[in-house]
Structures are given as C-alpha cells and as structure tokens.
Design a protein around this motif. Structure first.
Motif, PDB file in Angstrom:
ATOM      1  N   UNK A  56       0.824  -1.214   0.000  1.00 37.40           N
ATOM      2  CA  UNK A  56       0.000   0.000   0.000  1.00 37.40           C
ATOM      3  C   UNK A  56       0.855   1.260   0.000  1.00 37.40           C
ATOM      4  N   UNK A  57       1.932   1.261   0.790  1.00 40.05           N
ATOM      5  CA  UNK A  57       2.740   2.472   0.933  1.00 40.05           C
ATOM      6  C   UNK A  57       3.701   2.703  -0.220  1.00 40.05           C
ATOM      7  N   UNK A  58       4.192   1.617  -0.831  1.00 39.62           N
ATOM      8  CA  UNK A  58       5.292   1.775  -1.790  1.00 39.62           C
ATOM      9  C   UNK A  58       5.065   1.131  -3.155  1.00 39.62           C
ATOM     10  N   UNK A  59       4.076   0.246  -3.281  1.00 40.90           N
ATOM     11  CA  UNK A  59       3.885  -0.480  -4.530  1.00 40.90           C
ATOM     12  C   UNK A  59       4.824  -1.663  -4.683  1.00 40.90           C
ATOM     13  N   UNK A  60       5.587  -1.979  -3.656  1.00 42.00           N
ATOM     14  CA  UNK A  60       6.575  -3.054  -3.697  1.00 42.00           C
ATOM     15  C   UNK A  60       5.989  -4.328  -3.073  1.00 42.00           C
ATOM     16  N   UNK A  61       6.155  -5.457  -3.761  1.00 44.27           N
ATOM     17  CA  UNK A  61       5.741  -6.760  -3.246  1.00 44.27           C
ATOM     18  C   UNK A  61       6.946  -7.379  -2.533  1.00 44.27           C
ATOM     19  N   UNK A  62       6.721  -7.868  -1.308  1.00 39.09           N
ATOM     20  CA  UNK A  62       7.806  -8.442  -0.512  1.00 39.09           C
ATOM     21  C   UNK A  62       7.488  -9.873  -0.091  1.00 39.09           C
ATOM     22  N   UNK A  63       8.531 -10.561   0.372  1.00 33.51           N
ATOM     23  CA  UNK A  63       8.379 -11.873   0.993  1.00 33.51           C
ATOM     24  C   UNK A  63       9.028 -11.803   2.360  1.00 33.51           C
ATOM     25  N   UNK A  64       8.221 -11.830   3.440  1.00 31.73           N
ATOM     26  CA  UNK A  64       8.800 -11.797   4.782  1.00 31.73           C
ATOM     27  C   UNK A  64       9.617 -13.059   5.057  1.00 31.73           C
ATOM     28  N   UNK A  65      10.719 -12.896   5.771  1.00 33.42           N
ATOM     29  CA  UNK A  65      11.594 -14.012   6.128  1.00 33.42           C
ATOM     30  C   UNK A  65      11.367 -14.408   7.589  1.00 33.42           C
ATOM     31  N   UNK A  66      11.332 -13.420   8.452  1.00 32.17           N
ATOM     32  CA  UNK A  66      11.156 -13.661   9.881  1.00 32.17           C
ATOM     33  C   UNK A  66      11.216 -12.348  10.633  1.00 32.17           C
ATOM     34  N   UNK A  67      11.103 -12.425  11.925  1.00 31.43           N
ATOM     35  CA  UNK A  67      11.056 -11.245  12.794  1.00 31.43           C
ATOM     36  C   UNK A  67      12.453 -10.944  13.326  1.00 31.43           C
ATOM     37  N   UNK A  68      12.845  -9.669  13.257  1.00 34.18           N
ATOM     38  CA  UNK A  68      14.149  -9.256  13.777  1.00 34.18           C
ATOM     39  C   UNK A  68      14.046  -8.543  15.114  1.00 34.18           C
ATOM     40  N   UNK A  69      12.844  -8.123  15.487  1.00 37.56           N
ATOM     41  CA  UNK A  69      12.700  -7.449  16.779  1.00 37.56           C
ATOM     42  C   UNK A  69      11.256  -7.097  17.083  1.00 37.56           C
ATOM     43  N   UNK A  70      10.984  -6.943  18.371  1.00 35.97           N
ATOM     44  CA  UNK A  70       9.672  -6.523  18.855  1.00 35.97           C
ATOM     45  C   UNK A  70       9.918  -5.356  19.810  1.00 35.97           C
ATOM     46  N   UNK A  71       9.187  -4.254  19.618  1.00 33.49           N
ATOM     47  CA  UNK A  71       9.443  -3.010  20.333  1.00 33.49           C
ATOM     48  C   UNK A  71       8.129  -2.456  20.874  1.00 33.49           C
ATOM     49  N   UNK A  72       8.180  -1.834  22.050  1.00 33.03           N
ATOM     50  CA  UNK A  72       6.973  -1.290  22.666  1.00 33.03           C
ATOM     51  C   UNK A  72       7.167   0.181  22.980  1.00 33.03           C
ATOM     52  N   UNK A  73       6.191   0.999  22.576  1.00 32.88           N
ATOM     53  CA  UNK A  73       6.184   2.419  22.891  1.00 32.88           C
ATOM     54  C   UNK A  73       5.182   2.631  24.017  1.00 32.88           C
ATOM     55  N   UNK A  74       5.687   2.892  25.205  1.00 29.14           N
ATOM     56  CA  UNK A  74       4.844   3.018  26.392  1.00 29.14           C
ATOM     57  C   UNK A  74       3.842   4.166  26.280  1.00 29.14           C
ATOM     58  N   UNK A  75       4.240   5.266  25.683  1.00 22.47           N
ATOM     59  CA  UNK A  75       3.369   6.431  25.582  1.00 22.47           C
ATOM     60  C   UNK A  75       2.145   6.168  24.711  1.00 22.47           C
TER      61      UNK A  75
END
Length: 156
Positions: A56-75
């Motif tokens: 939607x944002x770029x017109x680029x089709x991707x293939x996810x490989x895996x997760x590199x990180x999980x982050x939380x914004x407390x605010x």
C-alpha cells in the motif's frame, strides 16, 4: 477491570538486489525516513499485514523471512514487530495522502543518521540490518488446530 487496548504495528526491512534498503517518509513524521509499515487490522496475521502495508505504501511486493525485533512504545501503547523481508517485484509508487516519498537507499551504520533521525527507528533498523537470523513466525487456526503458515526465519 478494563480490557487491554494496544495497537500492533508491523514494518519491514526490505533490501533489493543491489542491497539497498527501502525507506519511506510520511507526512506526519516528515523529519525522518523510516522502514515502511503500519497498523495490523483486527484478525489479520502479522506476515500478511506487513506485506499489505509495504504494498500500500510503496507499490513493492515483498516476501517476509522472519522477525528481527519486537518493540513497545509506552506512551502510545504501540507494539511494533519488525520483519526482515526480500524484495519480490514492483516499482515504487506512493499513496500521496499517506507517504511523501519512498526510495531505495544504500544504508549503513555510518550514514543511517542522515536518513533516520529518530532514535527508536534507528535501533529497529540497525537490529534488522545486523540480524544474522530471524525469529520464526507461525499463524495457526485453533478450531480445528491447523498450521496456516510459517516463516522459518532463515536468511539466505
């Protein structure tokens, strides 16, 4: 007791055949570039959400490989899940109501601060850039129990 209210977001560290990284600049955060992504819709698997958001944002089709990180914004209560992904196809085309610019950039630790000015976006991107492996991700249906999809997290 109040029901928990969190927002889950996904983004993708995508590289093309030249090793360049896909970055976007949004209207509401025009002071920085960032890896593309957005909110997960209710009931949407994370790997499908990241593919949808990048397309939607770029017109680029991707293939996810895996997760590199999980982050939380407390605010804001945003839980952000970052995927490493491969470029599959497409030409950059942006949705102008959401995205100001999108481009592939030769990004490294030395020049990252010239593009990505917010420290929390820098750490997410750096973690994905340095990842030698990814966390596997699975989607399950529970009644009846059936594995719908799995990313094994193996980087080629």
């Amino acid at each position: 007791m109040n029901e928990p209210k969190h927002i889950v977001a996904v983004s993708a560290y995508v590289t093309n055949e030249k090793g360049e990284v896909l970055l976007v600049k949004t209207h509401w955060r025009s002071d920085t570039w960032e890896i593309p992504g957005g909110q997960v819709e209710e009931g949407e698997p994370l790997d499908q959400a990241v593919c949808r958001e990048v397309l939607e944002e770029t017109g680029i089709v991707i293939r996810p490989i895996g997760i590199t990180g999980v982050y939380y914004n407390e605010t804001s209560g945003v839980l952000a899940v970052v995927f490493k992904a491969e470029f599959v196809s497409g030409e950059i085309t942006i949705q102008p109501e959401e995205i100001k610019e999108a481009k592939f950039v030769q990004l490294n630790e030395t020049n990252m601060h010239e593009y990505i000015t917010r420290p929390h976006f820098q750490s997410r991107t750096l973690d994905a850039m340095k990842a030698k492996y990814c966390i596997p991700y699975e989607t399950w249906k529970l009644r009846p129990r059936k594995l719908i999809g799995r990313l094994d997290g193996m980087i080629n």
